[in-house]
Design a protein around this motif. Structure first.
Motif, short mmCIF file in Angstrom:
data_model
loop_
_atom_site.label_atom_id
_atom_site.label_comp_id
_atom_site.label_asym_id
_atom_site.label_seq_id
_atom_site.Cartn_x
_atom_site.Cartn_y
_atom_site.Cartn_z
N PHE A 220 1.03 69.23 10.57
CA PHE A 220 0.10 68.20 11.00
C PHE A 220 0.66 67.50 12.24
O PHE A 220 1.81 67.07 12.25
CB PHE A 220 -0.11 67.18 9.89
CG PHE A 220 -1.25 66.22 10.16
CD1 PHE A 220 -2.55 66.55 9.80
CD2 PHE A 220 -1.02 65.01 10.78
CE1 PHE A 220 -3.59 65.68 10.03
CE2 PHE A 220 -2.06 64.14 11.03
CZ PHE A 220 -3.35 64.48 10.66
N PRO A 221 -0.13 67.36 13.33
CA PRO A 221 0.38 66.74 14.58
C PRO A 221 0.43 65.22 14.49
O PRO A 221 -0.41 64.51 15.06
CB PRO A 221 -0.64 67.21 15.62
CG PRO A 221 -1.92 67.37 14.86
CD PRO A 221 -1.52 67.85 13.48
N VAL A 222 1.44 64.72 13.81
CA VAL A 222 1.55 63.28 13.59
C VAL A 222 1.66 62.53 14.91
O VAL A 222 1.03 61.48 15.11
CB VAL A 222 2.76 62.99 12.68
CG1 VAL A 222 2.93 61.48 12.50
CG2 VAL A 222 2.61 63.69 11.35
N ASP A 223 2.47 63.06 15.86
CA ASP A 223 2.70 62.35 17.12
C ASP A 223 1.43 62.19 17.93
O ASP A 223 1.32 61.26 18.74
CB ASP A 223 3.75 63.09 17.96
CG ASP A 223 5.14 62.97 17.36
OD1 ASP A 223 5.32 62.08 16.50
OD2 ASP A 223 6.02 63.75 17.73
N GLN A 224 0.45 63.07 17.76
CA GLN A 224 -0.79 62.94 18.53
C GLN A 224 -1.65 61.80 18.00
O GLN A 224 -2.43 61.21 18.75
CB GLN A 224 -1.57 64.27 18.48
CG GLN A 224 -0.84 65.41 19.15
CD GLN A 224 -1.69 66.67 19.23
OE1 GLN A 224 -2.92 66.60 19.23
NE2 GLN A 224 -1.03 67.82 19.31
N PHE A 225 -1.52 61.51 16.70
CA PHE A 225 -2.29 60.41 16.13
C PHE A 225 -1.52 59.10 16.18
O PHE A 225 -2.11 58.03 16.28
CB PHE A 225 -2.67 60.73 14.68
CG PHE A 225 -3.69 61.81 14.53
CD1 PHE A 225 -5.05 61.52 14.55
CD2 PHE A 225 -3.30 63.13 14.41
CE1 PHE A 225 -5.99 62.52 14.42
CE2 PHE A 225 -4.23 64.14 14.27
CZ PHE A 225 -5.59 63.84 14.28
N PHE A 226 -0.19 59.19 16.11
CA PHE A 226 0.66 58.00 16.14
C PHE A 226 1.74 58.22 17.19
O PHE A 226 2.86 58.65 16.87
CB PHE A 226 1.30 57.75 14.76
CG PHE A 226 0.30 57.66 13.65
CD1 PHE A 226 -0.38 56.48 13.39
CD2 PHE A 226 0.03 58.78 12.86
CE1 PHE A 226 -1.31 56.41 12.36
CE2 PHE A 226 -0.90 58.71 11.84
CZ PHE A 226 -1.57 57.53 11.58
N PRO A 227 1.43 57.95 18.48
CA PRO A 227 2.40 58.18 19.56
C PRO A 227 3.68 57.40 19.30
O PRO A 227 3.63 56.24 18.87
CB PRO A 227 1.67 57.67 20.81
CG PRO A 227 0.22 57.74 20.45
CD PRO A 227 0.15 57.45 18.98
#
Length: 267
Positions: free
Chosen positions: A245-252
């Protein structure tokens, strides 16, 4: 190491010297790195895009890329072994042209050029090289000059200005190679601009002079792949399930967030 029907893969004992072999390789005799600020380069437009620039009240820089670069090498008189490397850059400049305050901008592409010359040591050589892949009987070997190689990083578009031409109907015809012309819509010939665009470009480059030479190198072993090729018959959904899951894209991440391999914060 992986094993299959062919046996064990691997490069053997890399510390065991076996023999010395002669190879033909490009040896770099001299090189230099440079940081250039190419100020107030004129941007040339085709007969398709120049009318848009003529009616624009402002332009906004979007991107710049090196469309091509031409290099020529010539010996330096009275200085044996040294050569001048003349470089001609062709930049593809992408702009947004605003022709009305209420209408969206129009994307246009233009061409900017710049020249650069450096002096490098390339040693001396007077041999002629022939190979068995020359089909023409009247082939003449070229002069044995060192080969120039240019490496450029992605250029930076530092500024962009729109102004009236200092001379009305100034002829903007320039000589452009065919490989560069194909990247633009329209023709650069017989363009009479009323307005012109200038840009400032930042560029990092490395220029090298090299020659083909025979070199003796140590050989330790044949380098055989150390893993087997993998194939997959998974369905697209199965492959998608394996993606994290691309966590950094949703929570920079914040500026003070550090991962385990980033060192100290702020660096």
């Amino acid at each position: 190491m992986a094993e299959n029907q062919f046996g064990t893969f691997g490069c053997g004992n890399s510390d065991e010297f076996k023999e010395a072999v002669c190879i033909d390789a490009a040896r770099i005799y001299d090189s230099c790195g440079d940081k250039d600020c190419l100020a107030d380069l004129r941007v040339y437009f085709t007969d398709v895009t120049q009318p848009i620039i003529d009616t624009a009240y402002t332009v906004k820089a979007k991107n710049v890329d090196v469309a091509s670069a031409y290099l020529s090498v010539e010996p330096v008189p009275f200085n044996k072994g040294f050569y001048s490397v003349d470089i001609t850059y062709f930049f593809l400049v992408q702009l947004d042209a605003y022709t009305s305050p209420v209408n969206p901008p129009t994307a246009v592409c233009g061409l900017a050029t710049a020249n650069k010359k450096v002096i490098l040591y390339g040693s001396e050589g007077s041999v002629k090289v022939f190979t068995n892949d020359q089909n023409e009987q009247d082939y003449i070997a070229p002069k044995y000059l060192p080969k120039a190689r240019l490496q450029v990083a992605q250029p930076m578009l530092l500024s962009c200005d729109l102004c009236d031409c200092p001379e009305p109907n100034l002829d903007c015809c320039i000589s452009v190679p065919n490989c560069v012309c194909k990247q633009f819509e329209g023709s650069f010939e017989c363009v009479l601009p009323q307005r012109m665009v200038t840009v400032t470009i930042g560029l990092f480059s490395i220029i090298q002079l090299e020659r083909q030479v025979q070199m003796m190198i140590p050989v330790y072993d044949f380098c055989i792949p150390d893993k087997e090729c993998t194939t997959t018959s998974d369905s697209p959904c199965d492959i998608f399930e394996k993606i994290q899951f691309p966590v950094d894209q949703f929570f920079p991440p914040r500026i003070d967030d550090c991962s385990s391999d980033c060192g100290e914060c702020g660096k």
